[in-house]
Design a protein around this motif. Structure first.
Motif, PDB file in Angstrom:
ATOM      1  N   HIS A 145       0.497  -5.632  -6.261  1.00  0.00           N
ATOM      2  CA  HIS A 145       0.380  -7.088  -6.120  1.00  0.00           C
ATOM      3  C   HIS A 145       0.544  -7.770  -7.486  1.00  0.00           C
ATOM      4  CE1 HIS A 145      -0.913 -10.954  -4.606  1.00  0.00           C
ATOM      5  NE2 HIS A 145      -1.744 -11.029  -5.628  1.00  0.00           N
ATOM      6  N   ALA A 146      -0.088  -7.228  -8.507  1.00  0.00           N
ATOM      7  CA  ALA A 146       0.015  -7.802  -9.858  1.00  0.00           C
ATOM      8  C   ALA A 146       1.458  -7.770 -10.362  1.00  0.00           C
ATOM      9  CB  ALA A 146      -0.903  -7.059 -10.822  1.00  0.00           C
TER      10      ALA A 146
ATOM     11  N   GLU B  82       0.826  -1.213   0.000  1.00  0.00           N
ATOM     12  CA  GLU B  82       0.000   0.000   0.000  1.00  0.00           C
ATOM     13  C   GLU B  82       0.864   1.268   0.000  1.00  0.00           C
ATOM     14  OE1 GLU B  82      -2.800   1.914   3.252  1.00  0.00           O
ATOM     15  OE2 GLU B  82      -3.759   0.186   2.284  1.00  0.00           O
TER      16      GLU B  82
ATOM     17  N   SER C 210      -2.581   1.646  -7.422  1.00  0.00           N
ATOM     18  CA  SER C 210      -3.307   0.886  -6.401  1.00  0.00           C
ATOM     19  C   SER C 210      -2.435  -0.237  -5.842  1.00  0.00           C
ATOM     20  CB  SER C 210      -4.579   0.287  -6.998  1.00  0.00           C
ATOM     21  OG  SER C 210      -4.242  -0.734  -7.923  1.00  0.00           O
ATOM     22  N   SER C 211      -2.769  -0.664  -4.631  1.00  0.00           N
ATOM     23  CA  SER C 211      -2.041  -1.791  -4.042  1.00  0.00           C
ATOM     24  C   SER C 211      -2.313  -3.066  -4.856  1.00  0.00           C
ATOM     25  CB  SER C 211      -2.404  -1.982  -2.573  1.00  0.00           C
ATOM     26  OG  SER C 211      -3.783  -2.140  -2.409  1.00  0.00           O
ATOM     27  N   ARG C 212      -3.461  -3.120  -5.505  1.00  0.00           N
ATOM     28  CA  ARG C 212      -3.773  -4.254  -6.381  1.00  0.00           C
ATOM     29  C   ARG C 212      -2.781  -4.320  -7.559  1.00  0.00           C
ATOM     30  NH1 ARG C 212      -9.765  -5.763  -8.582  1.00  0.00           N
ATOM     31  NH2 ARG C 212      -9.116  -7.536  -9.827  1.00  0.00           N
ATOM     32  N   THR C 213      -2.421  -3.164  -8.095  1.00  0.00           N
ATOM     33  CA  THR C 213      -1.437  -3.121  -9.184  1.00  0.00           C
ATOM     34  C   THR C 213      -0.070  -3.567  -8.688  1.00  0.00           C
ATOM     35  OG1 THR C 213      -2.645  -1.398 -10.356  1.00  0.00           O
ATOM     36  CG2 THR C 213      -0.297  -1.622 -10.877  1.00  0.00           C
TER      37      THR C 213
END
Length: 67
Positions: free
Chosen positions: A37-38, A23, A32-35
């Protein structure tokens, strides 16, 4: 795909060594933290600009080669 996984693993390792969360890294590079992670798992389709920004933020530099 090996190269993508290796880049992601390197970013993850450097991030953890720096003691920052996904984050926090996401906030630093305005994604984003999702990006993050990806990127770290070699999934999704993040842009090269975003991957390079994440690498730079943790002290790594991407370099293109003609292998």
């Amino acid at each position: 795909m090996e190269d993508i996984a290796a880049i992601g693993a390197g970013i993850r390792r450097a991030r953890k060594e720096a003691g920052i969360t996904q984050e926090t890294l996401a906030d630093l590079i305005e994604t984003s933290s999702r990006t993050i992670h990806a990127i770290e798992t070699g999934t999704g389709n993040p842009s090269l600009v975003t991957v390079a920004a994440a690498a730079n933020a943790v002290g790594l530099h991407l370099r293109a080669t003609d292998d």
